[in-house]
Design a protein around this motif. Structure first.
Motif, PDB file in Angstrom:
ATOM      1  N   VAL A 103       2.083  -6.248  10.942  1.00 20.63           N
ATOM      2  CA  VAL A 103       2.804  -4.984  10.797  1.00 20.63           C
ATOM      3  C   VAL A 103       2.600  -4.455   9.377  1.00 20.63           C
ATOM      4  CG1 VAL A 103       5.032  -3.830  10.893  1.00 20.63           C
ATOM      5  CG2 VAL A 103       4.485  -5.630  12.545  1.00 20.63           C
ATOM      6  N   SER A 104       1.872  -3.352   9.288  1.00 21.14           N
ATOM      7  CA  SER A 104       1.536  -2.734   8.012  1.00 21.14           C
ATOM      8  C   SER A 104       2.347  -1.450   7.856  1.00 21.14           C
ATOM      9  CB  SER A 104       0.028  -2.474   7.958  1.00 21.14           C
ATOM     10  OG  SER A 104      -0.353  -1.943   6.710  1.00 21.14           O
ATOM     11  N   SER A 105       1.776  -0.460   7.223  1.00 20.97           N
ATOM     12  CA  SER A 105       2.456   0.814   7.010  1.00 20.97           C
ATOM     13  C   SER A 105       1.421   1.869   6.652  1.00 20.97           C
ATOM     14  CB  SER A 105       3.477   0.703   5.875  1.00 20.97           C
ATOM     15  OG  SER A 105       3.953   1.984   5.487  1.00 20.97           O
ATOM     16  N   ALA A 106       1.660   3.103   7.082  1.00 19.70           N
ATOM     17  CA  ALA A 106       0.791   4.208   6.680  1.00 19.70           C
ATOM     18  C   ALA A 106       0.814   4.393   5.170  1.00 19.70           C
ATOM     19  CB  ALA A 106       1.225   5.497   7.377  1.00 19.70           C
ATOM     20  N   MET A 107       1.842   3.877   4.518  1.00 20.75           N
ATOM     21  CA  MET A 107       1.906   3.967   3.061  1.00 20.75           C
ATOM     22  C   MET A 107       0.809   3.151   2.397  1.00 20.75           C
ATOM     23  SD  MET A 107       6.022   3.814   2.467  1.00 20.75           S
ATOM     24  CE  MET A 107       5.875   4.133   0.724  1.00 20.75           C
ATOM     25  N   GLY A 108       0.208   2.230   3.137  1.00 20.77           N
ATOM     26  CA  GLY A 108      -0.871   1.426   2.601  1.00 20.77           C
ATOM     27  C   GLY A 108      -2.238   2.059   2.762  1.00 20.77           C
ATOM     28  N   SER A 109      -2.298   3.281   3.267  1.00 20.01           N
ATOM     29  CA  SER A 109      -3.571   3.967   3.492  1.00 20.01           C
ATOM     30  C   SER A 109      -3.974   4.792   2.280  1.00 20.01           C
ATOM     31  CB  SER A 109      -3.463   4.892   4.715  1.00 20.01           C
ATOM     32  OG  SER A 109      -4.586   5.738   4.804  1.00 20.01           O
ATOM     33  N   PHE A 110      -5.251   4.687   1.887  1.00 23.15           N
ATOM     34  CA  PHE A 110      -5.788   5.534   0.831  1.00 23.15           C
ATOM     35  C   PHE A 110      -6.065   6.941   1.354  1.00 23.15           C
ATOM     36  CE2 PHE A 110      -6.753   1.326  -0.755  1.00 23.15           C
ATOM     37  CZ  PHE A 110      -6.547   1.429  -2.119  1.00 23.15           C
ATOM     38  N   GLY A 111      -6.122   7.079   2.694  1.00 22.78           N
ATOM     39  CA  GLY A 111      -6.485   8.352   3.288  1.00 22.78           C
ATOM     40  C   GLY A 111      -5.315   9.213   3.701  1.00 22.78           C
ATOM     41  N   ILE A 112      -4.099   8.729   3.482  1.00 21.56           N
ATOM     42  CA  ILE A 112      -2.912   9.506   3.833  1.00 21.56           C
ATOM     43  C   ILE A 112      -2.095   9.737   2.565  1.00 21.56           C
ATOM     44  CG2 ILE A 112      -0.758   9.561   5.169  1.00 21.56           C
ATOM     45  CD1 ILE A 112      -2.100   7.730   7.198  1.00 21.56           C
ATOM     46  N   ASN A 113      -1.793  10.981   2.271  1.00 28.53           N
ATOM     47  CA  ASN A 113      -1.039  11.309   1.061  1.00 28.53           C
ATOM     48  C   ASN A 113       0.447  11.129   1.322  1.00 28.53           C
ATOM     49  OD1 ASN A 113      -0.164  12.216  -1.391  1.00 28.53           O
ATOM     50  ND2 ASN A 113      -0.548  14.381  -0.981  1.00 28.53           N
ATOM     51  N   MET A 114       0.996  10.049   0.784  1.00 23.84           N
ATOM     52  CA  MET A 114       2.429   9.776   0.953  1.00 23.84           C
ATOM     53  C   MET A 114       3.037   9.520  -0.414  1.00 23.84           C
ATOM     54  SD  MET A 114       2.588   7.497   4.451  1.00 23.84           S
ATOM     55  CE  MET A 114       4.344   7.806   4.626  1.00 23.84           C
ATOM     56  N   GLU A 115       3.054  10.539  -1.227  1.00 17.62           N
ATOM     57  CA  GLU A 115       3.567  10.429  -2.586  1.00 17.62           C
ATOM     58  C   GLU A 115       5.062  10.137  -2.574  1.00 17.62           C
ATOM     59  OE1 GLU A 115       4.241   9.968  -6.256  1.00 17.62           O
ATOM     60  OE2 GLU A 115       2.177  10.406  -5.660  1.00 17.62           O
ATOM     61  N   ALA A 116       5.439   9.056  -3.224  1.00 20.52           N
ATOM     62  CA  ALA A 116       6.852   8.680  -3.274  1.00 20.52           C
ATOM     63  C   ALA A 116       7.329   8.525  -4.710  1.00 20.52           C
ATOM     64  CB  ALA A 116       7.065   7.376  -2.503  1.00 20.52           C
ATOM     65  N   GLY A 117       6.618   9.150  -5.647  1.00 23.69           N
ATOM     66  CA  GLY A 117       7.057   9.132  -7.032  1.00 23.69           C
ATOM     67  C   GLY A 117       7.069   7.765  -7.667  1.00 23.69           C
ATOM     68  N   GLY A 118       6.291   6.831  -7.116  1.00 24.04           N
ATOM     69  CA  GLY A 118       6.235   5.487  -7.674  1.00 24.04           C
ATOM     70  C   GLY A 118       7.313   4.557  -7.170  1.00 24.04           C
ATOM     71  N   LEU A 119       8.287   5.093  -6.424  1.00 29.74           N
ATOM     72  CA  LEU A 119       9.407   4.256  -5.980  1.00 29.74           C
ATOM     73  C   LEU A 119       8.974   3.107  -5.087  1.00 29.74           C
ATOM     74  CD1 LEU A 119      12.275   6.789  -5.174  1.00 29.74           C
ATOM     75  CD2 LEU A 119      12.318   4.961  -6.880  1.00 29.74           C
ATOM     76  N   THR A 120       7.957   3.324  -4.273  1.00 29.85           N
ATOM     77  CA  THR A 120       7.540   2.302  -3.315  1.00 29.85           C
ATOM     78  C   THR A 120       6.116   1.815  -3.592  1.00 29.85           C
ATOM     79  OG1 THR A 120       6.844   4.049  -1.790  1.00 29.85           O
ATOM     80  CG2 THR A 120       9.061   3.159  -1.496  1.00 29.85           C
ATOM     81  N   SER A 121       5.713   1.873  -4.855  1.00 31.20           N
ATOM     82  CA  SER A 121       4.335   1.531  -5.194  1.00 31.20           C
ATOM     83  C   SER A 121       3.991   0.076  -4.896  1.00 31.20           C
ATOM     84  CB  SER A 121       4.066   1.831  -6.668  1.00 31.20           C
ATOM     85  OG  SER A 121       4.115   3.221  -6.901  1.00 31.20           O
ATOM     86  N   SER A 122       4.900  -0.836  -5.150  1.00 33.49           N
ATOM     87  CA  SER A 122       4.596  -2.244  -4.877  1.00 33.49           C
ATOM     88  C   SER A 122       4.434  -2.471  -3.379  1.00 33.49           C
ATOM     89  CB  SER A 122       5.676  -3.165  -5.454  1.00 33.49           C
ATOM     90  OG  SER A 122       6.937  -2.932  -4.857  1.00 33.49           O
ATOM     91  N   TYR A 123       5.260  -1.790  -2.579  1.00 30.83           N
ATOM     92  CA  TYR A 123       5.182  -1.912  -1.120  1.00 30.83           C
ATOM     93  C   TYR A 123       3.873  -1.328  -0.599  1.00 30.83           C
ATOM     94  CZ  TYR A 123       6.475  -1.230   3.799  1.00 30.83           C
ATOM     95  OH  TYR A 123       6.507  -1.241   5.176  1.00 30.83           O
ATOM     96  N   ALA A 124       3.523  -0.113  -1.049  1.00 30.94           N
ATOM     97  CA  ALA A 124       2.290   0.526  -0.601  1.00 30.94           C
ATOM     98  C   ALA A 124       1.074  -0.312  -0.987  1.00 30.94           C
ATOM     99  CB  ALA A 124       2.182   1.924  -1.199  1.00 30.94           C
ATOM    100  N   THR A 125       1.093  -0.835  -2.195  1.00 35.03           N
ATOM    101  CA  THR A 125      -0.013  -1.678  -2.663  1.00 35.03           C
ATOM    102  C   THR A 125      -0.145  -2.924  -1.804  1.00 35.03           C
ATOM    103  OG1 THR A 125       0.314  -0.885  -4.928  1.00 35.03           O
ATOM    104  CG2 THR A 125      -0.918  -2.938  -4.646  1.00 35.03           C
ATOM    105  N   SER A 126       0.976  -3.525  -1.451  1.00 41.73           N
ATOM    106  CA  SER A 126       0.938  -4.751  -0.642  1.00 41.73           C
ATOM    107  C   SER A 126       0.406  -4.478   0.757  1.00 41.73           C
ATOM    108  CB  SER A 126       2.330  -5.384  -0.565  1.00 41.73           C
ATOM    109  OG  SER A 126       3.207  -4.645   0.286  1.00 41.73           O
ATOM    110  N   LYS A 127       0.735  -3.324   1.322  1.00 40.86           N
ATOM    111  CA  LYS A 127       0.266  -3.016   2.677  1.00 40.86           C
ATOM    112  C   LYS A 127      -1.224  -2.687   2.680  1.00 40.86           C
ATOM    113  CE  LYS A 127       4.099  -3.763   4.851  1.00 40.86           C
ATOM    114  NZ  LYS A 127       4.223  -4.940   5.746  1.00 40.86           N
TER     115      LYS A 127
END
Length: 230
Positions: free
Chosen positions: A132-156
């Motif tokens: 179970v991943s997340s679209a936040m882990g995609s380089f091709g989808i712009n899901m700017e969250a102001g850095g709040l979820t950067s560790s999560y996006a990076t991990s996915k």
């Protein structure tokens, strides 16, 4: 019926996966770090004799190996292994900490790696390993969250690459390994503004899992089974 193992099954998507698979008559091995406090999961097991709850801390190698050993000793094999356990730590840029990044990577990447490694030989030929991943882990989808979820996006993003790395070898043994985004779901992690209920997401996920073919091994898919950009 199938034998399903779900990690992180105490709440949210993991709990709903265990519930829907159990209601369909499958045997479910539902795991979480602290079964003694997982009241909803305990209730599910009480009402469904085909659900077994076992402790599993995915970041503890001994815990992972212990559960794999138990399954092996009982002569059981899995049809579907679902790496669902994960964490999200919110920290804005300028206040990031090593602890948050380390804990997130350990749970969301190292944990699934250890679980796949320990259980791969216990998955039946024709079986599936779902991460179970997340679209936040995609380089091709712009899901700017102001850095709040950067560790999560990076991990996915790292989890998706992990799937790419192991999928060919597992496919050679007849096991399809993929990563899935469950969509934006109304869970404790997703928040109340999400556009999918847990039930809606899981219903679609289970349908998509059932339709997986060898040609999709290593892919990153959405909850309907369609490919997502990396």
């Amino acid at each position: 019926m199938a034998m399903i193992l779900v990690t992180g099954a105490s709440r949210g998507i993991g709990l709903e996966l265990a519930c829907q698979y159990a209601e369909a008559g499958n045997t479910v091995l539902a795991t979480c770090r602290e079964p003694e406090t997982a009241n909803a999961l305990a209730h599910l097991a009480e009402s469904h004799p085909n659900v077994e709850v076992q402790p599993l801390d995915v970041v503890d190698p001994l815990s992972v190996l212990s559960l794999a050993s138990l399954v092996r000793k009982r002569g059981e094999n899995l049809d579907v292994l679902i790496n669902n356990a994960g964490i999200l730590v919110q920290e804005k840029f300028g206040e990031w900490t090593a602890d948050a990044f380390s804990a997130t990577m350990e749970t969301n990447v190292v944990g699934p790696a250890l679980v796949m490694q320990a259980f791969a030989e216990l998955v039946n030929e024709g079986g599936k390993i779902i991460n179970v991943s997340s679209a936040m882990g995609s380089f091709g989808i712009n899901m700017e969250a102001g850095g709040l979820t950067s560790s999560y996006a990076t991990s996915k993003a790292a989890l998706n690459m992990l799937v790419r790395q192991v999928a060919p070898g597992l496919l050679a043994k007849g096991v399809i390994t993929v990563s899935f985004s469950p969509g934006w779901v109304k869970t404790e992690m997703g928040g109340p503004e999400a556009n999918l209920s847990v039930r809606e997401s899981v219903e679609s996920l289970i349908r998509a899992f059932g339709n997986l073919g060898p040609e999709q091994a290593g892919q990153f898919l959405d909850y309907t089974g369609l490919p997502l950009p990396w």
